[in-house]
Design a protein around this motif. Structure first.
Motif, short mmCIF file in Angstrom:
data_model
loop_
_atom_site.label_atom_id
_atom_site.label_comp_id
_atom_site.label_asym_id
_atom_site.label_seq_id
_atom_site.Cartn_x
_atom_site.Cartn_y
_atom_site.Cartn_z
N PRO A 176 0.69 -1.13 0.02
CA PRO A 176 0.04 -0.07 -0.04
C PRO A 176 0.70 1.17 0.17
CG PRO A 176 -0.97 -1.73 1.52
CD PRO A 176 0.17 -2.19 1.13
N ALA A 177 1.92 1.43 0.86
CA ALA A 177 2.63 2.61 1.24
C ALA A 177 3.52 2.64 -0.29
CB ALA A 177 3.60 2.52 2.23
N ALA A 178 4.05 1.66 -0.90
CA ALA A 178 4.80 1.76 -2.02
C ALA A 178 3.84 2.10 -3.28
CB ALA A 178 5.52 0.63 -2.18
N ALA A 179 2.59 1.87 -3.45
CA ALA A 179 1.75 1.79 -4.63
C ALA A 179 1.34 3.52 -4.35
CB ALA A 179 0.48 1.14 -4.29
N SER A 180 0.92 3.96 -3.06
CA SER A 180 0.59 5.45 -2.99
C SER A 180 1.78 6.04 -3.43
CB SER A 180 0.26 5.57 -1.65
OG SER A 180 -0.45 6.93 -1.51
N ALA A 181 3.05 5.82 -2.99
CA ALA A 181 4.29 6.64 -3.24
C ALA A 181 4.44 6.80 -4.72
CB ALA A 181 5.60 5.97 -2.60
N SER A 182 4.39 5.60 -5.40
CA SER A 182 4.57 5.53 -6.99
C SER A 182 3.50 6.17 -7.70
CB SER A 182 4.47 4.09 -7.43
OG SER A 182 5.59 3.36 -6.91
N VAL A 183 2.23 6.22 -7.26
CA VAL A 183 1.08 7.03 -7.86
C VAL A 183 1.31 8.52 -7.62
CG1 VAL A 183 -1.25 7.53 -7.97
CG2 VAL A 183 -0.61 5.10 -7.85
N HIS A 184 1.81 8.77 -6.45
CA HIS A 184 1.80 10.35 -6.01
C HIS A 184 2.98 11.04 -7.04
CE1 HIS A 184 -1.02 9.69 -2.70
NE2 HIS A 184 -1.30 11.04 -3.03
N LEU A 185 4.12 10.06 -7.11
CA LEU A 185 5.13 10.68 -7.87
C LEU A 185 4.80 10.78 -9.35
CD1 LEU A 185 8.18 11.10 -7.64
CD2 LEU A 185 8.86 9.03 -8.09
N ALA A 186 4.18 10.01 -9.95
CA ALA A 186 3.36 9.91 -11.31
C ALA A 186 2.82 11.34 -11.48
CB ALA A 186 2.93 8.70 -11.82
N GLU A 187 1.72 11.51 -10.50
CA GLU A 187 0.85 12.50 -10.29
C GLU A 187 1.69 13.95 -10.35
OE1 GLU A 187 -3.31 11.93 -8.68
OE2 GLU A 187 -1.61 11.33 -7.13
N VAL A 188 2.65 13.97 -9.68
CA VAL A 188 3.59 15.19 -9.79
C VAL A 188 3.58 15.83 -11.21
CG1 VAL A 188 5.59 16.50 -9.30
CG2 VAL A 188 4.84 14.83 -7.68
N ASP B 140 -7.90 20.12 -9.79
CA ASP B 140 -7.19 19.37 -10.35
C ASP B 140 -5.70 20.02 -10.51
OD1 ASP B 140 -7.19 16.75 -11.69
OD2 ASP B 140 -6.72 17.89 -13.60
N THR B 141 -5.78 21.52 -10.64
CA THR B 141 -4.59 22.36 -10.65
C THR B 141 -3.77 22.20 -9.25
OG1 THR B 141 -5.31 23.71 -12.12
CG2 THR B 141 -3.62 24.62 -11.00
N SER B 142 -4.49 22.52 -8.29
CA SER B 142 -4.06 22.51 -6.91
C SER B 142 -3.37 21.24 -6.40
CB SER B 142 -5.07 22.93 -5.73
OG SER B 142 -6.15 22.07 -5.81
N GLU B 143 -3.85 20.05 -7.19
CA GLU B 143 -3.39 18.94 -6.71
C GLU B 143 -1.90 18.60 -7.10
OE1 GLU B 143 -4.83 14.19 -7.22
OE2 GLU B 143 -5.66 15.82 -8.51
N PHE B 144 -1.31 19.19 -7.95
CA PHE B 144 0.18 19.35 -7.97
C PHE B 144 0.89 19.48 -7.05
CE2 PHE B 144 4.02 21.97 -8.48
CZ PHE B 144 4.77 20.89 -9.28
N ALA B 145 0.65 20.67 -6.15
CA ALA B 145 1.17 20.70 -4.70
C ALA B 145 1.11 19.65 -3.84
CB ALA B 145 1.02 22.01 -4.35
N VAL B 146 -0.27 19.12 -3.84
CA VAL B 146 -0.64 18.27 -2.70
C VAL B 146 0.16 16.87 -3.25
CG1 VAL B 146 -2.40 16.71 -2.12
CG2 VAL B 146 -2.85 19.26 -2.50
N SER B 147 0.27 16.58 -4.65
CA SER B 147 1.25 15.13 -4.97
C SER B 147 2.71 15.18 -4.59
CB SER B 147 0.87 15.03 -6.44
OG SER B 147 -0.52 14.74 -6.63
N LEU B 148 3.25 16.51 -4.77
CA LEU B 148 4.62 16.86 -4.49
C LEU B 148 4.77 16.68 -3.06
CD1 LEU B 148 7.24 17.80 -5.63
CD2 LEU B 148 6.55 20.00 -5.20
N SER B 149 4.02 17.21 -2.20
CA SER B 149 4.10 17.07 -0.65
C SER B 149 4.18 15.69 -0.02
CB SER B 149 2.95 17.92 -0.01
OG SER B 149 3.50 19.23 -0.28
N ALA B 150 3.10 14.90 -0.80
CA ALA B 150 3.03 13.54 -0.35
C ALA B 150 4.21 12.74 -1.04
CB ALA B 150 1.70 12.93 -0.91
N THR B 151 4.59 13.02 -2.00
CA THR B 151 5.95 12.38 -2.45
C THR B 151 7.05 12.34 -1.36
OG1 THR B 151 5.19 12.64 -4.64
CG2 THR B 151 7.64 12.02 -4.55
N LEU B 152 7.06 13.65 -1.06
CA LEU B 152 8.42 14.39 -0.20
C LEU B 152 8.22 13.51 0.87
CD1 LEU B 152 8.61 17.92 -0.84
CD2 LEU B 152 10.18 16.38 -1.71
#
Length: 291
Positions: free
Chosen positions: A40-52, A179-191
């Motif tokens: 689960p954690a690795a899947a979420s990390a991979s998806v958020h990295l792609a979402e950036v 959708d536009t604000s999600e860029f910052a959210v995905s970046l923060s989650a990835t970090l």
């Protein structure tokens, strides 16, 4: 190679849904990675990295097509980023499976309300130019960002229906702003994931495949949002909310038989189609009366 092509197609389809309806990329992509055996954690990390990257492309496309309320975006970014970073850091120790059914139940009811409002209630002709207040967006951003990181997708499913239910801005601008604000959210989650998990847990091949498909779909989805009538867009969003969260509730605890689940889905599709038909007919008659 076949798996990579499937992942790229999923990324394309997920971004097409997410970019045009304001939700779906994280949930769709994470579910696939879990099905392929990812933790689960690795899947979420991979998806958020792609979402950036896909969210950056999607945000640029929405801005170019005029689908964004900049005030809403700026007010969502900071709380959403804080919530996402916190959710990513504590994913492994949080009872996400326990909390998720309750959140899904709330969103399910909200989805029915969104469909009812766009199908049967007369819509505003003019919306607030400044968007939503800080008091509305700060707690929403914190909760949605947290849910997004812990569940592998949740920014759109939480934020979009709540803002649509308020009816304080155009549906296309709500979808575009979320959708536009999600860029910052995905970046923060990835970090947050990189701090807690490290780089080794990320499947880079999967990330690149999903990313490629998502980037292709981003401008198409933004164009669809601009062209789609508000009442149709609202009902489609409501239906996606219901189907996504209904799946979570029906699969909780193994209480329901397959026959009951399929029957429930059939009823929802009939109601969804009826709402689209009623809304289209009502708006067509309204156009004729004006002429």
């Amino acid at each position: 190679m076949r798996k990579l092509l499937i992942l790229a197609f999923i990324g394309l389809a997920a971004q097409l849904i997410d970019g045009s309806l304001g939700m779906g990329f994280g949930i769709t992509s994470t579910s696939l990675l879990l099905l392929l055996g990812s933790a689960p954690a690795a899947a979420s990390a991979s998806v958020h990295l792609a979402e950036v990257v896909t969210n950056a492309a999607s945000g640029i496309s929405h801005i170019r097509f005029g689908n964004v309320n900049k005030q809403t975006v700026f007010r969502l970014i900071l709380p959403g980023s804080i919530g996402a970073f916190a959710g990513a850091c504590f994913l492994s120790s949080l009872p996400g499976d326990v909390i998720k059914p309750y959140i899904s139940g709330f969103l399910l009811l909200l989805g029915f309300y969104v469909i009812f409002r766009f199908a049967f209630i007369k819509q505003k002709k003019h919306y607030a130019k400044k968007g939503f207040s800080k008091k509305q967006l700060i707690p929403l951003g914190l909760v949605a960002g947290f849910m997004d990181a812990t569940g592998g997708g949740g920014w759109g499913p939480v934020t979009t229906p709540v803002l649509l239910a308020k009816n304080d801005d155009e549906p296309r601008k709500i979808v575009g702003s979320v959708d536009t604000s999600e860029f910052a959210v995905s970046l923060s989650a990835t970090l947050g994931f990189l701090v807690s998990l490290g780089w080794k847990e990320v499947s880079w091949t999967w990330v690149l495949a999903i990313m490629a498909g998502g980037m292709l779909a981003a401008p198409i989805a933004a164009w669809l949002v601009k062209k789609m009538p508000a009442h149709i867009l609202g009902i489609l969003v409501g239906g996606i909310i219901i189907l996504t969260n209904l799946r979570t509730l029906l699969n909780t605890g193994g209480l329901f038989t397959e026959a009951f689940i399929y029957l429930t889905y059939a009823v929802i599709f009939v109601l969804w189609g009826t709402a689209l038909f009623v809304s289209a007919r009502k708006n067509k008659n309204s156009s004729r009366s004006i002429i």
